[in-house]
Design a protein around this motif. Structure first.
Motif, short mmCIF file in Angstrom:
data_model
loop_
_atom_site.label_atom_id
_atom_site.label_comp_id
_atom_site.label_asym_id
_atom_site.label_seq_id
_atom_site.Cartn_x
_atom_site.Cartn_y
_atom_site.Cartn_z
N ALA A 79 0.86 -1.19 0.00
CA ALA A 79 0.00 0.00 0.00
C ALA A 79 0.89 1.23 0.00
O ALA A 79 2.05 1.19 0.40
N THR A 80 0.36 2.32 -0.47
CA THR A 80 1.08 3.60 -0.53
C THR A 80 0.83 4.38 0.75
O THR A 80 -0.33 4.66 1.10
N GLN A 121 6.03 6.32 0.49
CA GLN A 121 6.74 5.05 0.42
C GLN A 121 5.72 3.94 0.22
O GLN A 121 4.55 4.06 0.59
N ALA A 122 6.20 2.84 -0.36
CA ALA A 122 5.38 1.65 -0.53
C ALA A 122 5.71 0.67 0.58
O ALA A 122 6.87 0.26 0.74
N THR A 177 -0.52 -2.60 12.93
CA THR A 177 -0.06 -2.77 11.55
C THR A 177 -0.87 -1.86 10.63
O THR A 177 -1.89 -1.29 11.04
N LEU A 178 -0.40 -1.75 9.38
CA LEU A 178 -1.13 -0.94 8.41
C LEU A 178 -2.49 -1.56 8.09
O LEU A 178 -3.45 -0.83 7.79
N ALA A 179 -2.58 -2.87 8.14
CA ALA A 179 -3.87 -3.51 7.89
C ALA A 179 -4.87 -3.18 8.98
O ALA A 179 -6.07 -3.08 8.73
N ASP A 180 -4.38 -3.00 10.23
CA ASP A 180 -5.29 -2.64 11.32
C ASP A 180 -5.84 -1.24 11.15
O ASP A 180 -6.90 -0.92 11.72
N LEU A 181 -5.15 -0.38 10.40
CA LEU A 181 -5.63 0.98 10.21
C LEU A 181 -6.70 1.08 9.13
O LEU A 181 -7.17 2.17 8.83
N GLY A 204 -3.94 0.34 -1.63
CA GLY A 204 -4.62 1.52 -1.12
C GLY A 204 -3.64 2.62 -0.74
O GLY A 204 -2.43 2.52 -0.91
N THR A 205 -4.18 3.68 -0.19
CA THR A 205 -3.38 4.85 0.20
C THR A 205 -3.81 5.29 1.59
O THR A 205 -5.01 5.32 1.89
#
Length: 850
Positions: free
Chosen positions: A193-194, A208-209, A248-252, A258-259
């Motif tokens: 994700a971006t 960043q990716a 984690t980013l998935a928890d957000l 996605g971005t």
């Protein structure tokens, strides 16, 4: 000493920055009118010497209460928060002691134990050293005994956001929105994700990716290395809320591809703010490197190695992926090119290069089948068996006859389909032809209606010479019809009276035409003046080698533009008094540049009009004065001394030597005029009258309208230019010559259809492979001319009688137009070529006729 320790906060061992948040909290409390806040007991933890660095994970919010009066109650934090503070203290005590901004150095409670320095501690020391160099504060000695040292725990990123027990201005940490969280089992954590990181307070955005499985702790460690800041001072916020490090980013709530936008802040923005992010530059390997090699005698020597850049693409030789870390490893390939195989010492032959005779023979292989029957120990049911009987035998001839009949049937249907398709195509072609003819008929009617409407408009509102020629021609045609009617119906006195009335009517019509001519002359005069000014102010134009046009303004064209604008301004109507005075002032300053009789008169008239305007004279009384100013300024514009661009547009050249060339005398008006003012006919022997005298004579006597023939001649010249064969004769003819050719030679009608409308007729070549000439042309309608141009052989397209009729017309035209200057030589040359081709021959060779 204890008071001094409370007033001057010290850094704890391993604290990256001075305890500025505590001082800020105390300053805020003082602003609210409250005293200093005592620190709760139990916050200082002894150094147990462990080397762990656990990440604090708060499970609940810190509760704060508002102080009442001048005293503040110490609220004891929950046990979970105490454990977190203990963990933070243990982490901070393992770091080396740093100097405070006042220059003092604090020691921990367990100062007897040594502190191990790591890579993160070195980066903290470098960051604080740079910060101290920027601040450049004087050092002060604030050394205190060990017993009186107060150890202040450094605020962790989460604690700084949650607030202390005495900080009433900060709000407790909000919980993560449970609606934004998604179960990990349904999200591919390896997807990317971006992520847009906004560095506060500078507002710089770093994109960043990242994979969805990365935690905020890993992101903090990454930016700690990039920004050279300790991890404990980096805060990551999402939607204004501080997130735990284990998130984690998935928890957000971000999905694959996605971005998401996160904010990076410093826990101590006053002393250690986040600096601008500079991405690392890509490493470029040098062309030459030095390698130190150990020899056999245990000595070292330096060897210079030259890097050879590969010219081929690096091959992919496979690899593997780590199951836990998901890191991909590729097999390396050697940089050295593969050594070519040496040629064999003896000659080799390949089997494929030998000449082999091949034969293709079809054959049918045996098909083995097995059957099962009732036997000893085997029972096969015959319930499903069928009894087959032989049918009528078909011979080979009968079989081929059957095939032939079926083929004939297929051919019948196919031919029927072809015939139906052909008939359908004929029907469609017929419909298209009928539709085309209908549209062409509509187009012709519309063109004729538009032409009649335009001609009527030209008669009602004549504008140019062609329009007045049309009026005079119509007048003469009407006079001839009335005269013929009078001569045939009336006699004696009645005839004389009718002729007098006819003369009076003709006089009235001529007077009406004269009034129209005066109005048109006034309008055309203004238009000619404007065209003259526009041509003088036009920039220089030319085409370059690439075909693109280029325009350039010279000082003379710029001067012409300024004079044109001034002339248009003084002729504008409905201006206010101030605007008119402004225009007159500009004109006065312009003509003042040259002192002569003309400019003095213009200035005198300008002053007179300005004086009358100031006296309040009506504008209608100033029309004559303004016309004089406009006329004199126009004379100023046409003078090459004041407007150099006007020299090339004047009819009378400024150089008197030019007047000695190509000047002829007009016997009608007794004037010497240039050659361009004379219309030379094809059969004339002298110059004759000028164009103006010829027009006056035509309006008074003949009243012939040449607009139709002028239109025919324009079409003819345009068609000859498209042939690109250097045709000349069509450009020598004038309107009078074409009128004789159309009316006298061809009878004013098409030789095929006898159509006599000149607007629908056109002149084309009889033989399109030869140059157009009066003896190589034919008068046809536009549709007939289009069909004539498509003919390849004239003998196949026309009959012999028609061809002889056309050739007779050509003979009449040759006899008349051979008197043109330069035309006799051309006629003689073409006649000799024709006689040579058609003359007698001896043994197949032509003989020239003497």
């Amino acid at each position: 000493m204890a008071d001094q320790a409370e007033e001057t906060p010290k850094e704890t061992p391993g604290s990256p920055t001075p305890a500025a948040p505590e001082a800020e909290v105390q300053q805020q409390d003082d602003e609210h009118g409250e005293g200093p806040v005592p620190k709760p007991e139990g916050e200082e933890k002894p150094d147990d010497g462990r080397g762990q660095d656990p990440t604090p994970k708060p499970e609940g919010d810190v509760k704060t209460e508002e102080p009442s009066g001048e005293q503040q109650e110490v609220v004891e934090a929950p046990a979970e928060q105490k454990e977190e503070e203990k963990t933070v203290d243990e982490t901070t005590e393992q770091q080396p002691a740093e100097e405070s901004p006042q220059g003092g150095q604090t020691e921990g409670v367990g100062g007897e134990e040594g502190v191990t320095e790591g890579e993160g501690q070195k980066e903290v020391e470098e960051t604080q050293a740079e910060q101290k160099e920027e601040d450049a504060k004087p050092e002060e000695s604030t050394e205190q005994p060990k017993e009186e040292t107060v150890q202040v725990p450094a605020p962790s990123p989460i604690q700084a956001d949650q607030g202390t027990e005495t900080d009433k201005t900060q709000e407790p940490e909000p919980d993560v929105d449970p609606s934004a969280l998604s179960p990990r089992s349904k999200v591919n954590l390896e997807a990317t994700a971006t992520v847009k990181f906004v560095l506060m307070p500078s507002g710089q955005v770093v994109t960043q990716a990242c994979t969805l499985g990365q935690t905020l702790e890993q992101l903090k460690q990454h930016f700690s290395m990039e920004l050279k800041l300790p991890v404990t001072l980096i805060m990551i916020m999402f939607d204004g809320k501080t997130m735990p490090d284990s998130t984690t980013l998935a928890d957000l709530g971000v999905g694959p591809n996605g971005t998401i936008q996160l904010e990076l802040q410093s826990a101590d923005p006053v002393n250690t703010p986040i600096k601008a992010y500079r991405p690392r530059q890509e490493y470029h390997m040098p062309d030459v490197i030095t390698v130190r090699v150990q020899a056999e005698d245990n000595t070292f020597k330096d060897v210079v190695v030259e890097i050879e850049r590969t010219t081929r693409k690096k091959p992919f030789l496979g690899g593997y992926r780590h199951k836990k870390s998901s890191v991909e490893y590729h097999h390396a390939s050697a940089q050295t090119m593969q050594k070519p195989r040496p040629p064999p010492p003896f000659e080799r032959f390949c089997r494929d290069t030998q000449t082999v005779e091949q034969k293709h023979r079809p054959q049918q292989t045996t098909n083995e089948m097995s059957t099962q029957m009732t036997g000893i120990g085997v029972f096969v049911s015959n319930r499903e068996d069928k009894l087959l009987r032989p049918k009528q035998y078909t011979t080979a001839d009968e079989y081929h006859l059957m095939i032939l009949n079926r083929v004939i049937i297929i051919q019948k249907y196919y031919r029927r389909w072809l015939a139906r398709r052909y008939v359908q195509k004929l029907k469609e072609d017929k419909l298209r032809r009928l539709e085309f003819e209908r549209l062409e008929e509509i187009r012709k009617k519309k063109e004729k209606a538009d032409r009649i409407k335009k001609e009527f408009e030209r008669r009602m509102n004549p504008k140019n010479k062609e329009d007045f020629d049309l009026l005079y021609h119509a007048l003469e045609k009407w006079r001839q019809e009335e005269l013929e009617r009078i001569n045939t119906t009336l006699t004696a006195a009645e005839r004389k009276a009718a002729l007098c009335m006819l003369l009076d009517q003709e006089t009235q019509l001529i007077a009406a035409i004269g009034r129209h001519k005066i109005e048109a002359d006034s309008e055309n005069k203004d238009k000619r003046i404007q065209d003259f000014l526009d041509k003088a102010a036009a920039p220089k134009k030319w085409k370059g080698f690439d075909g693109k046009g280029t325009e350039m303004d010279t000082p003379f064209t710029i001067r012409a533009k300024e004079l044109r604008d001034i002339y248009n301004s003084i002729n504008m109507k409905y201006l206010t008094q101030d605007e008119r005075l402004d225009v007159l002032l500009t004109l006065k300053h312009t003509v003042k540049e040259h002192d002569c009789k003309l400019t003095q008169e213009i200035i005198e008239l300008i002053d007179r009009e300005a004086d009358l305007l100031m006296r309040g004279v009506k504008e209608t009384n100033l029309d004559g004065l303004r016309k004089r100013i406009s006329t004199l300024f126009l004379q100023y514009l046409k003078t090459p001394t004041f407007n150099p661009e006007a020299a090339k547009l004047l009819k009378v050249p400024q150089d008197p030597t030019v007047l000695r060339k190509n000047i002829y005398f007009c016997p009608s008006c007794n004037s010497y005029l240039p050659s361009t003012e004379f219309a030379i006919s094809s059969n004339s022997r002298n110059v004759g009258k000028c164009r103006r005298c010829t027009k006056i004579d035509n309006d008074a006597r003949v009243r012939q309208d040449y607009s139709h023939y002028r239109y025919l001649l324009k079409q003819l010249r345009k068609a000859e230019q498209n042939y690109l064969d250097n045709s000349k004769i069509a450009f020598l003819l004038q309107e009078h010559d074409l009128r004789y050719l159309v009316d006298k030679v061809w009878g004013g009608q098409s030789i095929l259809s006898a159509w006599d409308d000149l607007f629908d007729l056109t002149m084309v070549r009889w033989n399109k492979h030869e140059e157009w000439s009066p003896w190589n042309c034919i008068l046809l309608t536009k549709d007939e001319a289009a069909a004539h141009d498509k003919l390849v052989n004239l003998e196949e397209g026309y009959g012999q009688v028609f061809i002889q009729k056309v050739q007779q017309k050509h003979v009449l035209a040759r006899n008349y137009f051979s008197r043109m200057p330069g035309m006799a030589e051309l006629v003689k040359e073409r006649a000799s070529e024709r006689d040579t081709r058609s003359g007698p021959s001896i043994q197949g060779q032509s003989v020239t006729v003497q």
